[in-house]
Write a protein that holds these residues in place. Sequence first.
Motif, PDB file in Angstrom:
ATOM      1  N   TRP A  17       0.839  -1.183   0.000  1.00  0.00           N
ATOM      2  CA  TRP A  17       0.000   0.000   0.000  1.00  0.00           C
ATOM      3  C   TRP A  17       0.878   1.239   0.000  1.00  0.00           C
ATOM      4  N   ARG A  18       0.309   2.349  -0.449  1.00  0.00           N
ATOM      5  CA  ARG A  18       1.051   3.604  -0.595  1.00  0.00           C
ATOM      6  C   ARG A  18       0.477   4.644   0.347  1.00  0.00           C
ATOM      7  N   ILE A  19       1.375   5.435   0.966  1.00  0.00           N
ATOM      8  CA  ILE A  19       0.911   6.530   1.807  1.00  0.00           C
ATOM      9  C   ILE A  19       0.922   7.828   1.004  1.00  0.00           C
ATOM     10  N   TYR A  20       0.458   8.888   1.612  1.00  0.00           N
ATOM     11  CA  TYR A  20       0.219  10.162   0.924  1.00  0.00           C
ATOM     12  C   TYR A  20       1.437  10.730   0.208  1.00  0.00           C
ATOM     13  N   ASN A  21       2.655  10.458   0.667  1.00  0.00           N
ATOM     14  CA  ASN A  21       3.843  11.034   0.033  1.00  0.00           C
ATOM     15  C   ASN A  21       4.439  10.140  -1.059  1.00  0.00           C
ATOM     16  N   GLY A  22       3.746   9.054  -1.415  1.00  0.00           N
ATOM     17  CA  GLY A  22       4.173   8.200  -2.509  1.00  0.00           C
ATOM     18  C   GLY A  22       5.041   7.021  -2.112  1.00  0.00           C
ATOM     19  N   ILE A  23       5.342   6.864  -0.842  1.00  0.00           N
ATOM     20  CA  ILE A  23       6.164   5.742  -0.391  1.00  0.00           C
ATOM     21  C   ILE A  23       5.294   4.494  -0.240  1.00  0.00           C
ATOM     22  N   GLU A  58      -6.718   9.123   1.183  1.00  0.00           N
ATOM     23  CA  GLU A  58      -5.630   9.515   0.284  1.00  0.00           C
ATOM     24  C   GLU A  58      -4.553   8.429   0.169  1.00  0.00           C
ATOM     25  N   ARG A  59      -4.672   7.357   0.905  1.00  0.00           N
ATOM     26  CA  ARG A  59      -3.727   6.248   0.794  1.00  0.00           C
ATOM     27  C   ARG A  59      -4.026   5.428  -0.448  1.00  0.00           C
ATOM     28  N   GLY A  60      -3.034   4.734  -0.922  1.00  0.00           N
ATOM     29  CA  GLY A  60      -3.193   3.912  -2.113  1.00  0.00           C
ATOM     30  C   GLY A  60      -3.338   2.448  -1.764  1.00  0.00           C
ATOM     31  N   PHE A  61      -4.566   1.992  -1.642  1.00  0.00           N
ATOM     32  CA  PHE A  61      -4.843   0.577  -1.439  1.00  0.00           C
ATOM     33  C   PHE A  61      -5.310  -0.012  -2.770  1.00  0.00           C
TER      34      PHE A  61
END
Length: 99
Positions: A42-48, A89-92
């Motif tokens: 999964w991705r957090i708001y800053n793209g990591i 805003e997270r990338g799941f």
Amino acid sequence: RGTDEGDKLKSIGTLAAGTGLWTSDNYSASNETCFSALPGGWRIYNGIYYSLNRGATFWSASDYDNRRAWSRSLTHRLPLVLRSYGFKERGFSVRCVMD
């Protein structure tokens, strides 16, 4: 949620064996349901990105509140499905189903 539903959803094979994308701890996966979940992390708001090759987190269709929504996670070390919520805003991952 039960005790072994996660293993029934996860794709089989491991990186160590050269047969899949999960870490070597994923030996109990059976993909019995043919869902074939891949460990996209999964991705957090800053793209990591986090948990690549170790877990998969999917959005559900249900909001928790205005800023968060329910999610379901699979991990290489546990056979079950974890329920949580994450900031929108997270990338799941999402799973598209054809009618």
